[in-house]
Design a protein around this motif. Sequence first.
Motif, PDB file in Angstrom:
ATOM      1  N   ARG A  90     -82.294  39.361 -59.890  1.00  0.00           N
ATOM      2  CA  ARG A  90     -83.188  38.614 -58.853  1.00  0.00           C
ATOM      3  C   ARG A  90     -84.217  39.644 -58.421  1.00  0.00           C
ATOM      4  NH1 ARG A  90     -80.059  36.717 -53.534  1.00  0.00           N
ATOM      5  NH2 ARG A  90     -81.769  35.693 -52.260  1.00  0.00           N
ATOM      6  N   LEU A  91     -85.158  38.917 -57.912  1.00  0.00           N
ATOM      7  CA  LEU A  91     -86.662  39.754 -57.496  1.00  0.00           C
ATOM      8  C   LEU A  91     -86.496  40.658 -56.471  1.00  0.00           C
ATOM      9  CD1 LEU A  91     -89.737  39.761 -57.620  1.00  0.00           C
ATOM     10  CD2 LEU A  91     -89.598  37.756 -56.070  1.00  0.00           C
TER      11      LEU A  91
ATOM     12  N   GLN B  97     -84.316  40.356 -51.330  1.00  0.00           N
ATOM     13  CA  GLN B  97     -85.481  40.698 -52.233  1.00  0.00           C
ATOM     14  C   GLN B  97     -86.501  41.551 -51.721  1.00  0.00           C
ATOM     15  OE1 GLN B  97     -84.941  35.881 -54.257  1.00  0.00           O
ATOM     16  NE2 GLN B  97     -86.869  36.650 -53.313  1.00  0.00           N
TER      17      GLN B  97
ATOM     18  N   PHE C 147     -91.558  37.569 -52.380  1.00  0.00           N
ATOM     19  CA  PHE C 147     -91.214  36.059 -53.054  1.00  0.00           C
ATOM     20  C   PHE C 147     -92.542  35.833 -53.808  1.00  0.00           C
ATOM     21  CE2 PHE C 147     -93.369  36.207 -48.884  1.00  0.00           C
ATOM     22  CZ  PHE C 147     -94.661  35.314 -48.983  1.00  0.00           C
ATOM     23  N   THR C 148     -92.452  34.475 -54.612  1.00  0.00           N
ATOM     24  CA  THR C 148     -93.684  34.008 -55.182  1.00  0.00           C
ATOM     25  C   THR C 148     -94.259  32.833 -54.651  1.00  0.00           C
ATOM     26  OG1 THR C 148     -91.993  32.939 -56.501  1.00  0.00           O
ATOM     27  CG2 THR C 148     -92.632  34.781 -57.488  1.00  0.00           C
TER      28      THR C 148
ATOM     29  N   VAL D 149     -96.740  37.350 -56.883  1.00  0.00           N
ATOM     30  CA  VAL D 149     -95.655  37.756 -55.910  1.00  0.00           C
ATOM     31  C   VAL D 149     -96.272  38.548 -54.649  1.00  0.00           C
ATOM     32  CG1 VAL D 149     -94.030  39.649 -55.871  1.00  0.00           C
ATOM     33  CG2 VAL D 149     -94.368  38.610 -57.889  1.00  0.00           C
TER      34      VAL D 149
ATOM     35  N   ASP E  27     -86.204  34.286 -58.196  1.00  0.00           N
ATOM     36  CA  ASP E  27     -86.760  34.245 -56.706  1.00  0.00           C
ATOM     37  C   ASP E  27     -85.982  33.071 -55.963  1.00  0.00           C
ATOM     38  OD1 ASP E  27     -88.208  34.373 -54.587  1.00  0.00           O
ATOM     39  OD2 ASP E  27     -90.132  33.596 -55.385  1.00  0.00           O
TER      40      ASP E  27
ATOM     41  N   ALA F  11     -88.778  31.410 -53.523  1.00  0.00           N
ATOM     42  CA  ALA F  11     -89.887  30.788 -54.087  1.00  0.00           C
ATOM     43  C   ALA F  11     -90.598  29.935 -53.473  1.00  0.00           C
ATOM     44  CB  ALA F  11     -89.765  30.554 -55.561  1.00  0.00           C
TER      45      ALA F  11
END
Length: 485
Positions: free
Chosen positions: A3-4, A75, A79-80, A93, A250, A253
């Motif tokens: 996971r991110l 995370q 986030f992206t 990111v 993510d 996202a």
Amino acid sequence: MSRLTLDSLVRSGRSPSLDRGALRTGVVHLGAGAFFRAHTAVYTEDAMLATGDTSWGISAVTGRSARVWEQMAPQDGLFTVTERGPGSGASRVVSAVTETLAGPRDPLAVVERVAAPGTRVVTLTVTEKGYRADPLTGRLDVRDPAVRADLEGAPPLTAVGRIARGLQLRMLRDAGPVSVVSCDNLSGNGDRLGSLVADFADALPGAEGERLRAWTAESVSFPDTMVDRMVPATTAEDLDLVEGALGLRDEAAVIAEPFRQWVVEDRFAAARPPWERAGALLTGDVRPWEEAKLRVLNAGHSLLAYLGLALGHRTIAACAADPVAAEAAHRLVHEEALPSLRLPDGLDGPAYAESVLARFANPALGHTTAKVAADGSQKIGPRLLPTVRAVLDRGGEPRWSALAVAAWMHHVAAAGPRVEDPLAATLAGLLPDRRRAADVVPRLMEAGIFPGELVSDGLFTGLVAHWYGVIDSADTLALGKEIAL
């Protein structure tokens, strides 16, 4: 797949955009949904990247549920943002969020963040219904059970309650001035939010409310803003595509169009991020910009959503590709909205309207008609009714605005108690057994959304009833002929 997180990002050979060790929390944001992540957070990060001033990290607060907290907290707030459409850039990111709070689970922590001496700006994106305002008067709805609970001393759960109680604690601690910045689609959103906070103070007992109101007037500013970026709901397929591109999962996202815009009134009580270095326009008068957006983009969006639902379309892009719906939107913005506006200097009205219609047609976004159609009772007023009044005042017929209102009424009648709206119970209770125009239109005119002069205006109500009947006939050919007249 991992996971991110900060660690996984570094291990993958990527680094956060910002030095997370240097970030401090100078901004508290209420409503950490997809729009905030694709807009306000991006502007704030870009401002820090442009100047090297990393004192503006964001404490992001979730609103009605903890779902976003469950996505972002594991995370590390990362986030992206992935752009789709002509001119799209690479996925990025975003690392400006230093803390994520689950608002419903820990409301007192939210109050503490607003009151913290290091907080200089509070921003919010809670949608129109999140302000708990009466749609007709614009005043705080003190009859709302959640508002009443906040006034009576419960840990605050409403946006206005969180802000007011945070300001009250800030006042008691002498924590200094602060700016509260609404980023929602409301005309005069800053002044309106300031008035709602004042209404909250006025509803408090005696000296308590008087002291809060006086301190707020002296120490808090509520700048107006206009925000613009189309950010559809992220799907499971979107998450899989981002994972494939990033090499990390993510869960937070977001997908957005390449276009973004932010116009901010330069009226701040304390220091702020240098958003202008990130492309925001700081100005002394936001109103012409926000009115143009509300009456052109937001009104056109609503018309396409409600008419699209009647025509069986799932996405806004499909509506924009439908000659009938597209012609209706074109005529609304060009024949009624633009002539009723005082456009800001430098804005070419027809070119702006055409750019908006082109953005609606972006099939890569997948913006659904159902999502855009939600909460119509809160949107009809600011998006359409000023245009209706302006057209009537100059002796015209608000045909296209009335079509949008009729399409909304038809959606309400079709959905019944299942309609996604904060006034769902009220609207369902008003609906007659027979769902014909002559029965539905007069009843929904009593929903507390339309001012008395429009309820009694025979031309306007007649146009709404006429369009309702055409839509209800389910005769697309007849609807197309009517729109082409």
